[in-house]
Design a protein around this motif. Sequence first.
Motif, PDB file in Angstrom:
ATOM      1  N   PRO A  31       0.823  -1.217   0.000  1.00 50.71           N
ATOM      2  CA  PRO A  31       0.000   0.000   0.000  1.00 50.71           C
ATOM      3  C   PRO A  31       0.853   1.261   0.000  1.00 50.71           C
ATOM      4  CG  PRO A  31      -0.863  -1.599   1.568  1.00 50.71           C
ATOM      5  CD  PRO A  31       0.455  -2.143   1.093  1.00 50.71           C
TER       6      PRO A  31
ATOM      7  N   ARG B 223      -8.930  -0.047  -2.292  1.00 48.56           N
ATOM      8  CA  ARG B 223      -9.317   0.257  -0.921  1.00 48.56           C
ATOM      9  C   ARG B 223      -8.080   0.620  -0.105  1.00 48.56           C
ATOM     10  NH1 ARG B 223     -10.278  -5.576  -0.587  1.00 48.56           N
ATOM     11  NH2 ARG B 223      -8.729  -6.568   0.780  1.00 48.56           N
TER      12      ARG B 223
ATOM     13  N   ALA C  41      -5.623   0.347   2.997  1.00 49.57           N
ATOM     14  CA  ALA C  41      -5.150  -0.713   3.887  1.00 49.57           C
ATOM     15  C   ALA C  41      -3.740  -0.372   4.338  1.00 49.57           C
ATOM     16  CB  ALA C  41      -5.166  -2.072   3.190  1.00 49.57           C
TER      17      ALA C  41
ATOM     18  N   TRP D  27      -2.996   2.944  -0.100  1.00 52.33           N
ATOM     19  CA  TRP D  27      -3.976   2.481  -1.075  1.00 52.33           C
ATOM     20  C   TRP D  27      -3.350   1.387  -1.936  1.00 52.33           C
ATOM     21  CZ3 TRP D  27      -9.009   4.440  -1.506  1.00 52.33           C
ATOM     22  CH2 TRP D  27      -9.285   5.560  -0.725  1.00 52.33           C
ATOM     23  N   ARG D  28      -4.183   0.387  -2.279  1.00 56.92           N
ATOM     24  CA  ARG D  28      -3.721  -0.682  -3.153  1.00 56.92           C
ATOM     25  C   ARG D  28      -4.923  -1.373  -3.783  1.00 56.92           C
ATOM     26  NH1 ARG D  28       0.086  -5.938  -1.593  1.00 56.92           N
ATOM     27  NH2 ARG D  28       0.486  -6.567  -3.738  1.00 56.92           N
TER      28      ARG D  28
ATOM     29  N   TYR E  43      -7.037  -4.596  -4.823  1.00 56.51           N
ATOM     30  CA  TYR E  43      -7.272  -5.942  -4.297  1.00 56.51           C
ATOM     31  C   TYR E  43      -8.365  -6.608  -5.124  1.00 56.51           C
ATOM     32  CZ  TYR E  43      -4.702  -4.469  -0.111  1.00 56.51           C
ATOM     33  OH  TYR E  43      -3.743  -4.015   0.754  1.00 56.51           O
TER      34      TYR E  43
ATOM     35  N   ARG F  23     -11.790  -8.783  -5.402  1.00 58.64           N
ATOM     36  CA  ARG F  23     -13.002  -8.737  -4.582  1.00 58.64           C
ATOM     37  C   ARG F  23     -13.192 -10.079  -3.860  1.00 58.64           C
ATOM     38  NH1 ARG F  23     -15.831  -4.299  -5.075  1.00 58.64           N
ATOM     39  NH2 ARG F  23     -15.483  -2.976  -6.909  1.00 58.64           N
ATOM     40  N   PRO F  24     -13.773 -10.021  -2.651  1.00 58.96           N
ATOM     41  CA  PRO F  24     -13.934 -11.263  -1.866  1.00 58.96           C
ATOM     42  C   PRO F  24     -14.763 -12.319  -2.574  1.00 58.96           C
ATOM     43  CG  PRO F  24     -14.286  -9.322  -0.488  1.00 58.96           C
ATOM     44  CD  PRO F  24     -14.217  -8.832  -1.894  1.00 58.96           C
TER      45      PRO F  24
ATOM     46  N   GLU G 159      -2.128  -5.693   5.887  1.00 57.74           N
ATOM     47  CA  GLU G 159      -2.412  -5.850   4.465  1.00 57.74           C
ATOM     48  C   GLU G 159      -3.100  -7.173   4.175  1.00 57.74           C
ATOM     49  OE1 GLU G 159       0.089  -6.013   0.252  1.00 57.74           O
ATOM     50  OE2 GLU G 159       1.078  -5.421   2.132  1.00 57.74           O
ATOM     51  N   LYS G 160      -2.633  -8.235   4.820  1.00 57.24           N
ATOM     52  CA  LYS G 160      -3.243  -9.548   4.578  1.00 57.24           C
ATOM     53  C   LYS G 160      -4.682  -9.603   5.081  1.00 57.24           C
ATOM     54  CE  LYS G 160       0.320 -11.549   2.723  1.00 57.24           C
ATOM     55  NZ  LYS G 160       0.282 -11.937   1.279  1.00 57.24           N
TER      56      LYS G 160
ATOM     57  N   GLY H  25      -6.595  -6.932   5.279  1.00 59.86           N
ATOM     58  CA  GLY H  25      -7.365  -5.862   4.653  1.00 59.86           C
ATOM     59  C   GLY H  25      -7.795  -4.778   5.616  1.00 59.86           C
TER      60      GLY H  25
ATOM     61  N   ASN I 107      -6.869  -1.161   7.877  1.00 56.49           N
ATOM     62  CA  ASN I 107      -6.063   0.056   7.813  1.00 56.49           C
ATOM     63  C   ASN I 107      -5.244   0.240   9.088  1.00 56.49           C
ATOM     64  OD1 ASN I 107      -5.102   2.455   6.657  1.00 56.49           O
ATOM     65  ND2 ASN I 107      -6.681   3.675   7.705  1.00 56.49           N
TER      66      ASN I 107
END
Length: 308
Positions: free
Chosen positions: A146, A184, A186, A190-191, A193, A195-196, A279-280, A282, A284
């Motif tokens: 990020p 998003r 994190a 910002w980075r 990712y 989507r889930p 980061e892993k 998700g 902040n």
Amino acid sequence: MSDEERRDSLADQAAAWVPPWDRPRPPAAANTPDAPPDESAPLSDQGDLGGKALLQGPKPSKIFAEPSANASGSGSTESGSESGPGSGSVAGTGSGVGESGGARGVPRREVVGRRRVPAAPEPAPELSDAELRGALEAILLVVDEPVSELVLAQVLEQPAERVGPMLDEIAAGYTAAGHGFELRRAAGGWRLYTRPEYATYVERFVLDGQSVRLTQAALETLAVVAYKQPVTRSRISAIRGVNCDGVIRTLVTRGLVEECGTEQDSGAFLYRTTTLFLEKLGLNTVDELPPLAPFLPDDVEELADATR
């Protein structure tokens, strides 16, 4: 000769001294560079002329090719202050030429160095919204961690007040368009990712049947560090009820936990989670961790008393 008489003689000689530019012009024969010095002149005069010619270089100036009378006056005036023709010539050169600034009425030459002042850099042109959006997307595609708004603003040479709202606009646009990835915040930056809802396909592609999961002991230890940080190994072992030295080393090797100083009382090392952990997951900040109260059993106090 007493000191007082000597000072009076020097004062008279200085008052009678005539600057070279006010003296009568010498004959043409004396102006030739190859003309030998006047041997009939006193020794102090020859030393004076020789010293002046040596300081001036191979081409003697006209002001030093003086008649013997004037040269004698100059040499006798200056040599009177020192004992010897050599010292008289040096003194005469310093006072006559004006290099040392000792003569009255002769301005001192000073060489003042010129320092180059660097020109102020031109301000970077302001990017349009479309250019700023494209530049941010290009950078976010290649980052491996990020990146903060301040770093993005410095790289693009744009005010940070424009970068933040533009990132929010990009993130909202990806969500509205239904892309398989999202932007998003994190770990303080910002980075991009995935989507889930597409995690199953991504996991199948990345892992290809291999499992790189943490053990149950590592997950429990990581949870203790996350909620109790900064915390020592002895405190983690007391909470879990088993020794956790090996598990801590594993978490440090994987970059999920790091040392953050020592405890003031015992001197033991303190541990905390890293930005890779955030980061892993998700997140902040660690403040976004879910509360533990809903996951605790109702008889937690009874269980704690039973273990004592």
